[in-house]
Design a protein around this motif. Structure first.
Motif, PDB file in Angstrom:
ATOM      1  N   GLY A 140      16.257 101.312  39.182  1.00  0.00           N
ATOM      2  CA  GLY A 140      15.551 101.247  40.461  1.00  0.00           C
ATOM      3  C   GLY A 140      16.038 100.096  41.321  1.00  0.00           C
ATOM      4  O   GLY A 140      16.216 100.234  42.543  1.00  0.00           O
ATOM      5  N   ALA A 141      16.268  98.947  40.685  1.00  0.00           N
ATOM      6  CA  ALA A 141      16.802  97.791  41.418  1.00  0.00           C
ATOM      7  C   ALA A 141      18.192  98.087  41.949  1.00  0.00           C
ATOM      8  O   ALA A 141      18.523  97.766  43.094  1.00  0.00           O
ATOM      9  CB  ALA A 141      16.818  96.565  40.505  1.00  0.00           C
ATOM     10  N   ALA A 142      19.036  98.696  41.115  1.00  0.00           N
ATOM     11  CA  ALA A 142      20.392  99.043  41.551  1.00  0.00           C
ATOM     12  C   ALA A 142      20.358  99.998  42.733  1.00  0.00           C
ATOM     13  O   ALA A 142      21.149  99.873  43.685  1.00  0.00           O
ATOM     14  CB  ALA A 142      21.161  99.663  40.386  1.00  0.00           C
ATOM     15  N   ALA A 143      19.432 100.970  42.704  1.00  0.00           N
ATOM     16  CA  ALA A 143      19.334 101.946  43.794  1.00  0.00           C
ATOM     17  C   ALA A 143      18.938 101.266  45.106  1.00  0.00           C
ATOM     18  O   ALA A 143      19.419 101.648  46.188  1.00  0.00           O
ATOM     19  CB  ALA A 143      18.324 103.033  43.431  1.00  0.00           C
ATOM     20  N   ALA A 428       9.513  93.923  37.629  1.00  0.00           N
ATOM     21  CA  ALA A 428      10.848  93.513  37.184  1.00  0.00           C
ATOM     22  C   ALA A 428      11.922  94.060  38.109  1.00  0.00           C
ATOM     23  O   ALA A 428      12.879  93.358  38.460  1.00  0.00           O
ATOM     24  CB  ALA A 428      11.091  93.992  35.756  1.00  0.00           C
ATOM     25  N   SER A 429      11.766  95.295  38.523  1.00  0.00           N
ATOM     26  CA  SER A 429      12.742  95.914  39.413  1.00  0.00           C
ATOM     27  C   SER A 429      12.858  95.124  40.718  1.00  0.00           C
ATOM     28  O   SER A 429      13.957  94.876  41.221  1.00  0.00           O
ATOM     29  CB  SER A 429      12.337  97.367  39.683  1.00  0.00           C
ATOM     30  OG  SER A 429      13.374  98.079  40.302  1.00  0.00           O
ATOM     31  N   LYS A 430      11.730  94.714  41.252  1.00  0.00           N
ATOM     32  CA  LYS A 430      11.737  93.938  42.505  1.00  0.00           C
ATOM     33  C   LYS A 430      12.403  92.578  42.314  1.00  0.00           C
ATOM     34  O   LYS A 430      13.227  92.154  43.144  1.00  0.00           O
ATOM     35  CB  LYS A 430      10.309  93.756  43.014  1.00  0.00           C
ATOM     36  CG  LYS A 430       9.640  95.041  43.476  1.00  0.00           C
ATOM     37  CD  LYS A 430       8.181  94.784  43.869  1.00  0.00           C
ATOM     38  CE  LYS A 430       7.492  96.064  44.301  1.00  0.00           C
ATOM     39  NZ  LYS A 430       6.066  95.843  44.624  1.00  0.00           N
ATOM     40  N   ALA A 431      12.048  91.880  41.237  1.00  0.00           N
ATOM     41  CA  ALA A 431      12.615  90.552  41.005  1.00  0.00           C
ATOM     42  C   ALA A 431      14.127  90.620  40.801  1.00  0.00           C
ATOM     43  O   ALA A 431      14.878  89.771  41.305  1.00  0.00           O
ATOM     44  CB  ALA A 431      11.941  89.903  39.798  1.00  0.00           C
ATOM     45  N   ALA A 433      16.155  92.984  41.962  1.00  0.00           N
ATOM     46  CA  ALA A 433      16.772  93.357  43.235  1.00  0.00           C
ATOM     47  C   ALA A 433      16.826  92.180  44.198  1.00  0.00           C
ATOM     48  O   ALA A 433      17.840  91.954  44.879  1.00  0.00           O
ATOM     49  CB  ALA A 433      16.012  94.520  43.861  1.00  0.00           C
ATOM     50  N   MET A 434      15.759  91.400  44.256  1.00  0.00           N
ATOM     51  CA  MET A 434      15.733  90.236  45.153  1.00  0.00           C
ATOM     52  C   MET A 434      16.811  89.227  44.760  1.00  0.00           C
ATOM     53  O   MET A 434      17.452  88.625  45.632  1.00  0.00           O
ATOM     54  CB  MET A 434      14.354  89.587  45.115  1.00  0.00           C
ATOM     55  CG  MET A 434      13.260  90.435  45.748  1.00  0.00           C
ATOM     56  SD  MET A 434      11.605  89.779  45.398  1.00  0.00           S
ATOM     57  CE  MET A 434      11.635  88.251  46.351  1.00  0.00           C
ATOM     58  N   THR A 435      17.015  89.048  43.476  1.00  0.00           N
ATOM     59  CA  THR A 435      18.041  88.103  43.024  1.00  0.00           C
ATOM     60  C   THR A 435      19.438  88.642  43.307  1.00  0.00           C
ATOM     61  O   THR A 435      20.349  87.872  43.652  1.00  0.00           O
ATOM     62  CB  THR A 435      17.848  87.797  41.532  1.00  0.00           C
ATOM     63  OG1 THR A 435      16.495  87.378  41.304  1.00  0.00           O
ATOM     64  CG2 THR A 435      18.793  86.695  41.077  1.00  0.00           C
ATOM     65  N   MET A 436      19.619  89.940  43.219  1.00  0.00           N
ATOM     66  CA  MET A 436      20.899  90.517  43.592  1.00  0.00           C
ATOM     67  C   MET A 436      21.146  90.388  45.091  1.00  0.00           C
ATOM     68  O   MET A 436      22.289  90.207  45.528  1.00  0.00           O
ATOM     69  CB  MET A 436      20.979  91.971  43.142  1.00  0.00           C
ATOM     70  CG  MET A 436      21.129  92.107  41.628  1.00  0.00           C
ATOM     71  SD  MET A 436      21.587  93.779  41.083  1.00  0.00           S
ATOM     72  CE  MET A 436      20.027  94.626  41.282  1.00  0.00           C
ATOM     73  N   VAL A 437      20.095  90.445  45.887  1.00  0.00           N
ATOM     74  CA  VAL A 437      20.240  90.168  47.324  1.00  0.00           C
ATOM     75  C   VAL A 437      20.809  88.764  47.516  1.00  0.00           C
ATOM     76  O   VAL A 437      21.738  88.554  48.315  1.00  0.00           O
ATOM     77  CB  VAL A 437      18.890  90.319  48.058  1.00  0.00           C
ATOM     78  CG1 VAL A 437      18.970  89.722  49.470  1.00  0.00           C
ATOM     79  CG2 VAL A 437      18.482  91.784  48.138  1.00  0.00           C
TER      80      VAL A 437
END
Length: 477
Positions: A140-143, A428-431, A433-437
């Motif tokens: 989900g984070a990758a998407a 977890a998905s949000k955290a 994704a935010m770090t990948m941002v």
């Protein structure tokens, strides 16, 4: 329209404990994951129901791969000579940011979503480590990052790794050997747990090997003097290990599982087999104990007058922590704030704790501060350790079960299939994704993460602890 949506999000994304999230790209990934949340929950529950063990995760792997394709990723199945391993990639060029996703279950832990032990099917597997949540949250984070690359906000590549067999055999080792991590800049990883924190701790290095003894069968009463007992050798071997325990360091762990010690009582057994595992907080210490345990195996064979064979299954490194990446992740946890749980979820958690003789404190909702990295942390092992020696790895732990829940147990299966686990998964998905941002927006952060990786690794040259040839897909489970 997008600008208006982001303005609205800036007003509504108010963490329960944290700050307003003003970064537009972070708002976008949060909204993307919210939009995906029903689909992610359904996907996680399907994998929870499949509950497939190491190298057998065909339905789970295909469900994740299909979802990735639906989101527009380029999916490559069967990587690393493992049918259930795959990669899902979007974009091109640098940076290449990877994210890990596991999905295997554990044998014998089948469980309903009730706060007392009640198997769905007695003796069948269950997700006692929360891996039904793990791979789904990461995907989900990758998407959500894929959408930003697709819209032109980011340049580079997002790559999801579908990594099977973490609980047994350690599938990432063969994926590393296949070169799948050679070009990645930073890897993201998370794991379900009973608390939420940026994980800057190491783990235990580990090695798995089989010892087999070959003797001579004979009638156990009529002519036992003609027999050479492979079972005697096995007993001598385990006696030797257990005497050795007095003389090993407190950081060492030795486990074994007797897989064959004879078939009937009236035959001197001519064959025996035992699976042995050695761990330590450092691979050097593990190697020293491993060498001694192999000598014990040889000595047992000599005493029982039988032949023996030792077969390496696989081994894994301890995790190489990355505090630079952990600090970036920590800021995002604090910005997101804590997870809210309902009274019903708290009651469910306390019933779990009562059933497992744990303190009835409910669910840990706090975000831990960034801890000091311990020299000798105890706990489990993971093949993420090997990934962390070939690419800088940022790790996260998120609450998906009540505080003090025994891991690898029915209790984790129960919460992983209901709302307590679902909430942790989306968080977890949000955290992640935010770090990948942060990584895509800030090349200096990637450089700093890599610099720490180089410093910690030093001149050590990574070599995976696996035998030559393909992974043991048909190994007796």
């Amino acid at each position: 329209m997008r600008t208006l949506l982001l303005l609205i999000l800036a007003l509504v994304v108010q963490p329960v404990f944290g700050q307003t999230i003003n970064n537009e790209n972070k708002q976008a990934v949060i909204q993307s994951i919210e939009d995906q949340s029903d689909a992610l929950t359904n996907l996680s529950d399907r994998i929870w129901e499949y509950a497939e063990i190491a190298f057998k995760e065909s339905q789970s792997s295909e469900a994740l791969a299909a979802y990735a394709e639906e989101q527009g990723f380029r999916v490559t199945r069967g990587v690393g000579e493992i049918p259930t391993a795959f990669t899902a990639e979007y974009g091109s060029g640098k940076p290449v940011i990877g994210i890990l996703g596991e999905f295997d279950a554990l044998p014998g832990l089948s469980q309903k979503t009730v706060p007392h032990k009640e198997p769905m099917i007695e003796g069948e597997p269950g997700h006692g480590c929360g891996h039904n949540l793990f791979g789904v949250a990461s995907l989900g984070a990758a998407a959500s990052i894929k959408e930003l690359i697709e819209s032109g906000e980011f340049e580079g590549t997002i790559r999801f790794y579908g990594t099977p067999a973490e609980e047994k055999f350690f599938g990432k080792l063969w994926m590393i050997r296949a070169g799948l991590f050679d070009d990645v800049d930073v890897v993201m990883d998370w794991h379900p747990g009973d608390e939420t924190e940026a994980d800057v701790q190491s783990s235990l290095a580990l090695v798995d090997f089989l010892v087999e003894y070959y003797g001579q069968a004979a009638h156990a009463s009529g002519d036992p003097w003609n027999g050479r007992s492979a079972s005697d050798a096995l007993e001598l071997y385990t006696d030797g290990i257990n005497m050795y325990r007095e003389h090993i360091k407190p950081t060492v762990r030795i486990h074994y599982h007797i897989q064959d010690a004879g078939k009937v009582v009236n035959v001197v057994p001519d064959y025996s087999k035992i699976w042995t595992r050695v761990r330590d907080t450092r691979r050097e210490g593990m190697q020293e104990v491993w060498n001694q345990v192999e000598k014990i195996a040889e000595g047992a064979a000599m005493m029982a007058n039988v032949d023996y064979k030792i077969t390496l299954i696989s081994g894994i490194h301890e995790v190489l922590p990355n505090r630079t990446g952990g600090a970036a992740l920590q800021k995002n946890l604090e910005a997101l704030g804590t997870i809210n749980y309902s009274k019903e979820e708290e009651d469910f958690a306390k019933q779990i704790q009562q059933a497992t003789n744990s303190d009835t404190v409910g669910i840990d909702m706090q975000i831990n501060p960034l801890k000091e990295t311990a020299e000798h942390p105890m706990g489990g092992s993971t093949d993420v350790g090997d990934v962390s020696f070939v690419a800088p790895t940022i790790r996260l732990g998120v609450t998906t079960a009540p505080k003090g829940t025994p891991w690898h147990s029915w209790a984790v299966v129960a919460t992983g299939g209901m709302s307590i686990g679902h909430k942790g998964m989306v968080y977890a998905s949000k955290a992640l994704a935010m770090t990948m941002v942060d990584l895509f927006e800030n090349p200096e952060l990637i450089s700093d993460v890599k610099a720490e990786f180089d410093e910690r690794k030093g001149d050590y040259v990574y070599e995976g602890m696996i035998p030559p040839g393909p992974p043991p897909l048909d190994f007796e489970q």
